[in-house]
Design a protein around this motif. Structure first.
Motif, mmCIF file in Angstrom:
data_model
loop_
_atom_site.group_PDB
_atom_site.id
_atom_site.type_symbol
_atom_site.label_atom_id
_atom_site.label_comp_id
_atom_site.label_asym_id
_atom_site.label_seq_id
_atom_site.Cartn_x
_atom_site.Cartn_y
_atom_site.Cartn_z
ATOM 1 N N SER A 39 0.847 -1.191 0.000
ATOM 2 C CA SER A 39 0.000 0.000 0.000
ATOM 3 C C SER A 39 0.884 1.242 0.000
ATOM 4 O O SER A 39 2.098 1.175 0.233
ATOM 5 N N GLY A 40 0.233 2.384 -0.283
ATOM 6 C CA GLY A 40 0.975 3.643 -0.272
ATOM 7 C C GLY A 40 1.929 3.807 -1.427
ATOM 8 O O GLY A 40 2.894 4.589 -1.330
ATOM 9 N N ILE A 41 1.694 3.105 -2.533
ATOM 10 C CA ILE A 41 2.592 3.195 -3.688
ATOM 11 C C ILE A 41 2.392 4.547 -4.377
ATOM 12 O O ILE A 41 1.250 4.924 -4.668
ATOM 13 N N PRO A 42 3.448 5.301 -4.662
ATOM 14 C CA PRO A 42 3.292 6.602 -5.334
ATOM 15 C C PRO A 42 2.603 6.438 -6.695
ATOM 16 O O PRO A 42 2.714 5.402 -7.353
ATOM 17 N N GLN A 43 1.884 7.474 -7.089
ATOM 18 C CA GLN A 43 1.191 7.455 -8.373
ATOM 19 C C GLN A 43 2.179 7.267 -9.523
ATOM 20 O O GLN A 43 3.269 7.850 -9.529
ATOM 21 N N ASP A 44 1.766 6.436 -10.492
ATOM 22 C CA ASP A 44 2.564 6.120 -11.681
ATOM 23 C C ASP A 44 3.812 5.315 -11.354
ATOM 24 O O ASP A 44 4.761 5.270 -12.137
ATOM 25 N N TYR A 45 3.828 4.684 -10.169
ATOM 26 C CA TYR A 45 4.922 3.795 -9.798
ATOM 27 C C TYR A 45 4.337 2.453 -9.360
ATOM 28 O O TYR A 45 3.142 2.328 -9.084
ATOM 29 N N ALA A 46 5.179 1.436 -9.319
ATOM 30 C CA ALA A 46 4.740 0.095 -8.929
ATOM 31 C C ALA A 46 5.863 -0.593 -8.160
ATOM 32 O O ALA A 46 7.029 -0.179 -8.227
ATOM 33 N N VAL A 47 5.471 -1.652 -7.437
ATOM 34 C CA VAL A 47 6.436 -2.442 -6.678
ATOM 35 C C VAL A 47 6.806 -3.675 -7.488
ATOM 36 O O VAL A 47 5.933 -4.366 -8.039
ATOM 37 N N SER A 48 8.093 -3.988 -7.564
ATOM 38 C CA SER A 48 8.554 -5.167 -8.298
ATOM 39 C C SER A 48 9.701 -5.826 -7.538
ATOM 40 O O SER A 48 10.232 -5.281 -6.564
ATOM 41 N N ASN A 49 10.061 -6.999 -7.997
ATOM 42 C CA ASN A 49 11.233 -7.723 -7.462
ATOM 43 C C ASN A 49 11.201 -7.864 -5.941
ATOM 44 O O ASN A 49 12.230 -7.758 -5.286
ATOM 45 N N TYR A 50 9.996 -8.102 -5.392
ATOM 46 C CA TYR A 50 9.965 -8.303 -3.944
ATOM 47 C C TYR A 50 10.418 -9.721 -3.624
ATOM 48 O O TYR A 50 10.124 -10.678 -4.331
ATOM 49 N N SER A 51 11.144 -9.818 -2.509
ATOM 50 C CA SER A 51 11.843 -11.058 -2.193
ATOM 51 C C SER A 51 10.915 -12.165 -1.713
ATOM 52 O O SER A 51 11.263 -13.339 -1.814
ATOM 53 N N GLU A 52 9.758 -11.798 -1.161
ATOM 54 C CA GLU A 52 8.826 -12.787 -0.625
ATOM 55 C C GLU A 52 7.415 -12.485 -1.105
ATOM 56 O O GLU A 52 7.039 -11.320 -1.286
ATOM 57 N N LYS A 53 6.642 -13.541 -1.303
ATOM 58 C CA LYS A 53 5.233 -13.383 -1.675
ATOM 59 C C LYS A 53 4.298 -13.623 -0.500
ATOM 60 O O LYS A 53 3.134 -13.218 -0.540
ATOM 61 N N GLU A 54 4.798 -14.296 0.541
ATOM 62 C CA GLU A 54 3.974 -14.641 1.694
ATOM 63 C C GLU A 54 4.740 -14.407 2.987
ATOM 64 O O GLU A 54 5.976 -14.395 3.003
ATOM 65 N N VAL A 55 3.971 -14.236 4.066
ATOM 66 C CA VAL A 55 4.526 -14.145 5.408
ATOM 67 C C VAL A 55 3.871 -15.235 6.259
ATOM 68 O O VAL A 55 2.652 -15.397 6.244
ATOM 69 N N LEU A 56 4.690 -15.971 7.006
ATOM 70 C CA LEU A 56 4.200 -16.993 7.925
ATOM 71 C C LEU A 56 4.211 -16.425 9.335
ATOM 72 O O LEU A 56 5.266 -16.023 9.840
#
Length: 303
Positions: A39-56
């Motif tokens: 959340s809170g991603i700046p306008q016209d930007y995106a999140v990529s290459n995140y190291s994890e898809k899940e949290v246990l």
């Protein structure tokens, strides 16, 4: 008799409710595997290459408290991104407060991973073709007589620039058909792509399946190609019958002028057998079976 039954049912239901209440009043341990959302991603930007898809996350609390979190809901682990474009990392412990569905009365025993790395980058978009991922098995005597048509045949994808750059096509979810004997028209989903958004999640596919038969097309003219200016090549006969295999409706609408038969002057010059075999070009989704005759006699002479 009826009052007795009602009394017994009431006692049983009350006993079950009391058992549930007592059971859920105790302390329990519960582990949850949660998908990560940003959340809170700046306008016209995106999140990529995140190291994890899940949290246990492993929780400890009273049964009632854990039930409120898990029953009838699908919580996600929210990470509020902060900072300028580029590489970042955040400790999971620091993101716990952003997840309000975690009750203060529930104890968090442990979590994994300890941190998440991610990149913030500009958004890009482009149009790519849609490729159907389909397997066919036909009823005996039937076959495919058309391309697999996709509507729309392309789509605009949006997402992080580095991800969009590598995308060359979008594939549908895999679909297998068995015992086919008729035309198919169906909506199917596009395969999920991480970090990308599309305008449509469903596309329509359609393709024709028909009974396969043989048909003979008569008097197809055999064209002679590449004749030198001073020469001529006469064929005997100069027309042939062509036998094709294909869909019953497809062959029924096919005109003999859509079939091409030819020989070349060079074939005759190199011939050592005394006859020529014509080359036959046929429409898509038909199969060449034979020609009558399949050998042509010829004479080379001056003009």
């Amino acid at each position: 008799m009826t009052k007795k039954i009602i009394t017994i049912v009431f006692i049983v239901v009350f006993s079950m409710m009391l058992w549930v209440f007592v059971s859920l009043s105790g302390e329990y341990f519960y582990s949850m595997r949660l998908p990560i959302t940003f959340s809170g991603i700046p306008q016209d930007y995106a999140v990529s290459n995140y190291s994890e898809k899940e949290v246990l996350i492993s929780l400890k609390g009273q049964g009632w408290q854990l039930a409120q979190i898990t029953f009838g809901s699908q919580p996600e682990f929210v990470v509020n991104v902060r900072g300028n474009p580029g590489e970042h990392k955040i400790a999971i412990r620091n993101a716990l407060d952003q997840n309000r569905w975690l009750s203060a009365s529930v104890q968090i025993n442990e979590f994994s991973p300890e941190e998440i790395q991610y990149r913030i980058e500009a958004v890009d978009s482009k149009k790519v073709p849609i490729i159907p991922d389909i397997e066919f098995k036909f009823r005996d005597g039937f076959g495919l007589v058309s391309d697999v048509r996709v509507e729309p045949d392309s789509i605009v994808v949006r997402g992080p620039k580095s991800v969009v750059k590598e995308i060359t096509e979008i594939i549908t979810v895999k679909r297998s058909y068995t015992n086919l004997d008729n035309t198919v028209v169906e909506n199917i989903s596009l395969a999920t792509l991480n970090n990308l958004q599309v305008d449509e999640e469903l596309v329509k596919i359609n393709f024709d399946v028909q009974k396969i038969v043989d048909k003979e097309f008569q008097d197809v003219l055999v064209e002679v190609k590449n004749i030198p200016p001073s020469k001529n090549l006469t064929l005997f006969p100069d027309r042939i019958n062509v036998i094709l295999r294909g869909g019953i409706n497809l062959l029924g609408k096919l005109d003999k002028d859509e079939i091409r038969a030819s020989v070349t002057f060079n074939q005759a010059l190199k011939d050592t057998l005394g006859y020529l075999i014509p080359h036959v070009t046929i429409p898509d989704f038909t199969t060449f079976i034979d020609t009558k005759p399949n050998r042509l006699e010829y004479i080379i002479h001056q003009q």
